[in-house]
Motif scaffolding. Sequence first.
Motif, PDB file in Angstrom:
ATOM      1  N   TYR A  85       0.834  -1.206   0.000  1.00 14.36           N
ATOM      2  CA  TYR A  85       0.000   0.000   0.000  1.00 14.36           C
ATOM      3  C   TYR A  85       0.865   1.250   0.000  1.00 14.36           C
ATOM      4  N   VAL A  86       1.870   1.264   0.861  1.00 14.14           N
ATOM      5  CA  VAL A  86       2.751   2.437   0.946  1.00 14.14           C
ATOM      6  C   VAL A  86       3.457   2.661  -0.387  1.00 14.14           C
ATOM      7  N   LYS A  87       3.910   1.591  -1.018  1.00 15.47           N
ATOM      8  CA  LYS A  87       4.583   1.698  -2.306  1.00 15.47           C
ATOM      9  C   LYS A  87       3.636   2.209  -3.388  1.00 15.47           C
ATOM     10  N   ASP A  88       2.417   1.691  -3.426  1.00 17.44           N
ATOM     11  CA  ASP A  88       1.451   2.091  -4.448  1.00 17.44           C
ATOM     12  C   ASP A  88       0.949   3.520  -4.246  1.00 17.44           C
ATOM     13  N   ASN A  89       1.041   4.020  -3.023  1.00 15.46           N
ATOM     14  CA  ASN A  89       0.526   5.361  -2.721  1.00 15.46           C
ATOM     15  C   ASN A  89       1.628   6.283  -2.206  1.00 15.46           C
ATOM     16  N   PHE A  90       2.829   6.069  -2.706  1.00 15.31           N
ATOM     17  CA  PHE A  90       4.001   6.822  -2.257  1.00 15.31           C
ATOM     18  C   PHE A  90       3.804   8.327  -2.385  1.00 15.31           C
ATOM     19  N   LEU A  91       3.352   8.787  -3.549  1.00 13.40           N
ATOM     20  CA  LEU A  91       3.209  10.224  -3.761  1.00 13.40           C
ATOM     21  C   LEU A  91       2.084  10.820  -2.916  1.00 13.40           C
ATOM     22  N   MET A  92       0.984  10.088  -2.768  1.00 13.75           N
ATOM     23  CA  MET A  92      -0.122  10.592  -1.957  1.00 13.75           C
ATOM     24  C   MET A  92       0.312  10.754  -0.496  1.00 13.75           C
ATOM     25  N   ILE A  93       1.085   9.802  -0.003  1.00 15.09           N
ATOM     26  CA  ILE A  93       1.598   9.905   1.356  1.00 15.09           C
ATOM     27  C   ILE A  93       2.572  11.080   1.460  1.00 15.09           C
ATOM     28  N   SER A  94       3.351  11.301   0.394  1.00 18.30           N
ATOM     29  CA  SER A  94       4.265  12.451   0.365  1.00 18.30           C
ATOM     30  C   SER A  94       3.490  13.753   0.449  1.00 18.30           C
ATOM     31  N   VAL A  95       2.345  13.807  -0.225  1.00 22.40           N
ATOM     32  CA  VAL A  95       1.503  15.000  -0.172  1.00 22.40           C
ATOM     33  C   VAL A  95       1.060  15.283   1.263  1.00 22.40           C
ATOM     34  N   VAL A  96       0.692  14.228   1.981  1.00 20.02           N
ATOM     35  CA  VAL A  96       0.302  14.393   3.389  1.00 20.02           C
ATOM     36  C   VAL A  96       1.464  14.974   4.190  1.00 20.02           C
ATOM     37  N   GLY A  97       2.669  14.458   3.942  1.00  9.69           N
ATOM     38  CA  GLY A  97       3.850  14.994   4.621  1.00  9.69           C
ATOM     39  C   GLY A  97       4.078  16.462   4.297  1.00  9.69           C
ATOM     40  N   TYR A  98       3.872  16.836   3.023  1.00 10.42           N
ATOM     41  CA  TYR A  98       4.024  18.239   2.627  1.00 10.42           C
ATOM     42  C   TYR A  98       2.997  19.126   3.333  1.00 10.42           C
ATOM     43  N   VAL A  99       1.761  18.652   3.392  1.00 12.90           N
ATOM     44  CA  VAL A  99       0.684  19.438   4.011  1.00 12.90           C
ATOM     45  C   VAL A  99       0.962  19.635   5.507  1.00 12.90           C
ATOM     46  N   LEU A 100       1.482  18.613   6.160  1.00 19.30           N
ATOM     47  CA  LEU A 100       1.822  18.732   7.572  1.00 19.30           C
ATOM     48  C   LEU A 100       2.990  19.694   7.793  1.00 19.30           C
ATOM     49  N   THR A 101       3.918  19.710   6.835  1.00 18.76           N
ATOM     50  CA  THR A 101       5.136  20.496   6.988  1.00 18.76           C
ATOM     51  C   THR A 101       4.943  21.968   6.668  1.00 18.76           C
ATOM     52  N   LEU A 102       4.113  22.279   5.662  1.00 17.59           N
ATOM     53  CA  LEU A 102       4.001  23.651   5.163  1.00 17.59           C
ATOM     54  C   LEU A 102       3.679  24.681   6.242  1.00 17.59           C
ATOM     55  N   PRO A 103       2.648  24.494   7.072  1.00 13.29           N
ATOM     56  CA  PRO A 103       2.368  25.522   8.088  1.00 13.29           C
ATOM     57  C   PRO A 103       3.516  25.715   9.073  1.00 13.29           C
ATOM     58  N   ILE A 104       4.237  24.648   9.386  1.00  8.60           N
ATOM     59  CA  ILE A 104       5.381  24.772  10.296  1.00  8.60           C
ATOM     60  C   ILE A 104       6.493  25.575   9.633  1.00  8.60           C
TER      61      ILE A 104
ATOM     62  N   GLU B 109      10.458  21.903  -0.747  1.00  6.78           N
ATOM     63  CA  GLU B 109      11.889  21.695  -0.953  1.00  6.78           C
ATOM     64  C   GLU B 109      12.643  23.007  -1.108  1.00  6.78           C
ATOM     65  N   GLU B 110      12.046  23.980  -1.776  1.00  5.26           N
ATOM     66  CA  GLU B 110      12.732  25.267  -1.913  1.00  5.26           C
ATOM     67  C   GLU B 110      12.782  26.031  -0.597  1.00  5.26           C
ATOM     68  N   LEU B 111      11.721  25.959   0.185  1.00  5.14           N
ATOM     69  CA  LEU B 111      11.774  26.554   1.517  1.00  5.14           C
ATOM     70  C   LEU B 111      12.849  25.866   2.357  1.00  5.14           C
ATOM     71  N   CYS B 112      12.892  24.538   2.275  1.00  4.67           N
ATOM     72  CA  CYS B 112      13.831  23.774   3.082  1.00  4.67           C
ATOM     73  C   CYS B 112      15.281  23.989   2.638  1.00  4.67           C
ATOM     74  N   PHE B 113      15.541  23.810   1.345  1.00  6.19           N
ATOM     75  CA  PHE B 113      16.921  23.794   0.879  1.00  6.19           C
ATOM     76  C   PHE B 113      17.464  25.180   0.509  1.00  6.19           C
ATOM     77  N   ARG B 114      16.731  25.975  -0.220  1.00 12.74           N
ATOM     78  CA  ARG B 114      17.251  27.271  -0.612  1.00 12.74           C
ATOM     79  C   ARG B 114      16.993  28.348   0.454  1.00 12.74           C
ATOM     80  N   TYR B 115      15.785  28.410   1.011  1.00  9.54           N
ATOM     81  CA  TYR B 115      15.467  29.473   1.967  1.00  9.54           C
ATOM     82  C   TYR B 115      16.122  29.217   3.323  1.00  9.54           C
ATOM     83  N   PHE B 116      15.922  28.028   3.890  1.00  8.76           N
ATOM     84  CA  PHE B 116      16.452  27.739   5.219  1.00  8.76           C
ATOM     85  C   PHE B 116      17.924  27.277   5.162  1.00  8.76           C
ATOM     86  N   LEU B 117      18.181  26.197   4.436  1.00  6.41           N
ATOM     87  CA  LEU B 117      19.525  25.615   4.425  1.00  6.41           C
ATOM     88  C   LEU B 117      20.534  26.572   3.788  1.00  6.41           C
TER      89      LEU B 117
END
Length: 289
Positions: free
Chosen positions: A52-71, A160-168
């Motif tokens: 399931y995780v393999k078949d829905n890799f990108l959808m799970i990634s989207v959830v991670g992005y949504v959780l991360t963005l406000p922080i 990724e741009e917030l993480c790598f270019r803006y912050f890092l």
Amino acid sequence: MLKEKSSTNKFIDVLKALYPFIVWQALSIVAVMAASFLIAILTGSVDKVTEYVKDNFLMISVVGYVLTLPIFIVIAYFRTKWAKKDGTYEKYKSVNGAKYLFILPLAFFGMYAGNILVSLIERVLPESLQHSYDDVASLIYGSNFVVQIIAAAVLGPIIEELCFRYFLYGSLRKAFGIIPAAIATGVVFGITHGNLAQFLYAFLLSMLFVFVYEKYKTIAAPIIAHGFSNFVGILISNLASSGSQEQAAKVASNDSIAVAASLFVLGFSVAVIAIMVYVINRFVKPSKI
């Protein structure tokens, strides 16, 4: 005494550079664990979790992005606030919107040149190191097309741009200067892609993203470059898989023709990149407020 203080400040800048990345990775793991737990409950079995995780890799990634963005937004807010307080905050006038069009050919041919260079290098690598991107590609392009766009061309570039270019990069730049910060950011960006083929590709693109970030003085510029290059890559990959595999196989089967064609396109792409770098360097000069 001053030297010790400077070293301490640099160490603090490195910590500032890294912790947003750690936060993002932690939340991505939380998203995977939550999805795994949910599917285990719904199916009453742990056997299907990996599939399931393999078949829905990108959808799970989207959830991670949504959780991360406000922080990330909160972190960016406080960093701006602290920079204003200590006098290091710099604000620039907005660049004319039409000049953002310069980014598109730079991103397009940067993506193309990176892919071609990787494919050429893979030809001389040991067989065990060739096609190291195949498993990742199957996870990305095996997903629904709309999910590919949302994850890889919209939310992914923003995070990724917030993480790598803006912050890092932003923190390392204060501590070590532009060139060391750009190289270090490119290396970390490449490593996080998890395979040899994408390391070089991501490193080269990272250098272009840093360039547009420095020239436009806004994180919106590398987000546009990153999003557009991923968008075009998705379109090309989906079109190739749907209609031209047989033709591509015929070209690839003739090694000399494939190499010659790749070198020609690589040379043309590098020429366009050089032209666009010149154009951006010449015409994009936001003034400080």
